[in-house]
Design an enzyme around this catalytic site. Sequence first.
Site, PDB file in Angstrom:
ATOM      1  N   MET A 165       0.795  -1.218   0.000  1.00 44.90           N
ATOM      2  CA  MET A 165       0.000   0.000   0.000  1.00 44.90           C
ATOM      3  C   MET A 165       0.837   1.282   0.000  1.00 44.90           C
ATOM      4  O   MET A 165       0.355   2.301  -0.460  1.00 44.90           O
ATOM      5  CB  MET A 165      -0.856   0.016   1.258  1.00 44.90           C
ATOM      6  CG  MET A 165      -2.206   0.559   0.982  1.00 44.90           C
ATOM      7  SD  MET A 165      -3.373  -0.772   1.188  1.00 44.90           S
ATOM      8  CE  MET A 165      -2.283  -2.189   1.428  1.00 44.90           C
ATOM      9  N   PRO A 166       2.070   1.196   0.585  1.00 43.28           N
ATOM     10  CA  PRO A 166       2.836   2.458   0.598  1.00 43.28           C
ATOM     11  C   PRO A 166       2.972   3.033  -0.808  1.00 43.28           C
ATOM     12  O   PRO A 166       3.300   2.310  -1.749  1.00 43.28           O
ATOM     13  CB  PRO A 166       4.206   2.041   1.152  1.00 43.28           C
ATOM     14  CG  PRO A 166       3.950   0.797   1.935  1.00 43.28           C
ATOM     15  CD  PRO A 166       2.843   0.089   1.201  1.00 43.28           C
ATOM     16  N   THR A 167       2.677   4.321  -0.927  1.00 46.82           N
ATOM     17  CA  THR A 167       2.775   5.018  -2.200  1.00 46.82           C
ATOM     18  C   THR A 167       3.829   6.111  -2.054  1.00 46.82           C
ATOM     19  O   THR A 167       3.734   6.949  -1.173  1.00 46.82           O
ATOM     20  CB  THR A 167       1.410   5.626  -2.576  1.00 46.82           C
ATOM     21  OG1 THR A 167       0.432   4.577  -2.570  1.00 46.82           O
ATOM     22  CG2 THR A 167       1.439   6.247  -3.958  1.00 46.82           C
TER      23      THR A 167
END
Lengths: 62, 62, 62, 62, 62, 62
Positions: free
Chosen positions: C1-3
């Site tokens: 999920m980290p963007t």
Amino acid sequence: MPTVQIEMLQGRTIEQKRKLVEKVTEAIAGSLTCPREAVTIIIREMAPEHFAKGGILRIDNK
Amino acid sequence: MPTVQIEMLQGRTIEQKRKLVEKVTEAIAGSLTCPREAVTIIIREMAPEHFAKGGILRIDNK
Amino acid sequence: MPTVQIEMLQGRTIEQKRKLVEKVTEAIAGSLTCPREAVTIIIREMAPEHFAKGGILRIDNK
Amino acid sequence: MPTVQIEMLQGRTIEQKRKLVEKVTEAIAGSLTCPREAVTIIIREMAPEHFAKGGILRIDNK
Amino acid sequence: MPTVQIEMLQGRTIEQKRKLVEKVTEAIAGSLTCPREAVTIIIREMAPEHFAKGGILRIDNK
Amino acid sequence: MPTVQIEMLQGRTIEQKRKLVEKVTEAIAGSLTCPREAVTIIIREMAPEHFAKGGILRIDNK
């Protein structure tokens, strides 16, 4: 692949956010002809003292 | 000079964030051959109701 | 999920960008204990006339 | 039309933010010769554990 | 520490950008009482087909 | 007031971008019950060498 960042004033319900991401994803997938699964959305809420237009904070905008 | 913005779900410990910025800075300085001091990192945490993939909020994603 | 969004001066080779995303992804997955596949990276290149520190454009910074 | 995002450490007063958006809007309108009303500003505050320089969190930077 | 991102339509001269970062840095340092050297500015230019207001691309806005 | 940033791979036609901003604006105005005129959209295009998923540049993703 489209990555979307939405900045909006705080105070919306979860139901509104649910509808927001559903409809925006649909709009993007439809316009760009890409699968819905490719669309990522990040929502950021702002306090009214963190948004300004024309040099005036939203909080001061009567 | 590289300026990095990392968006991630809330709930990580300070220790994880400490390791995160150390390792990411190292990775950037090493790949781009620039001094570590030139790397700036901004972390932004998201509530699970503020991230969506495929039109579904993370909070609804069982 | 980290963007992740990385802003850097233009002029790096594809090989450097390849190494950059590999190493940064590794650093994030390792620090946050998440799968590598969850990490998305967006790179944005800047012309030296589009970055300033202390009020001085990079292009003027001899 | 100019859209500005300002990331800064938390802890400023409303009075400082009021002055900030007024002065930044003036600076942009003056430099780019556009009406003040065209300038939008978004402020985002960071906790000291969410900003790093040289691989060190602000919170650890004594 | 303040990190500023300015999004604006393409077409400004270097002289305008030079003045822009000088004035905006001054405005921020003055309002937040921080040293000018702490202010970082990233400029991003947009083509008129990449900005929309009210659902209408700037390029279509006669 | 909602301010939207859309990051996508380059190569779309003006017609697709026109439809994109129209549909996304409609989706936001409808979900958040705000006027269409309040919605601002910024599009940013990426070269395939500037997007990575799982540590692999899009350009290498066969």
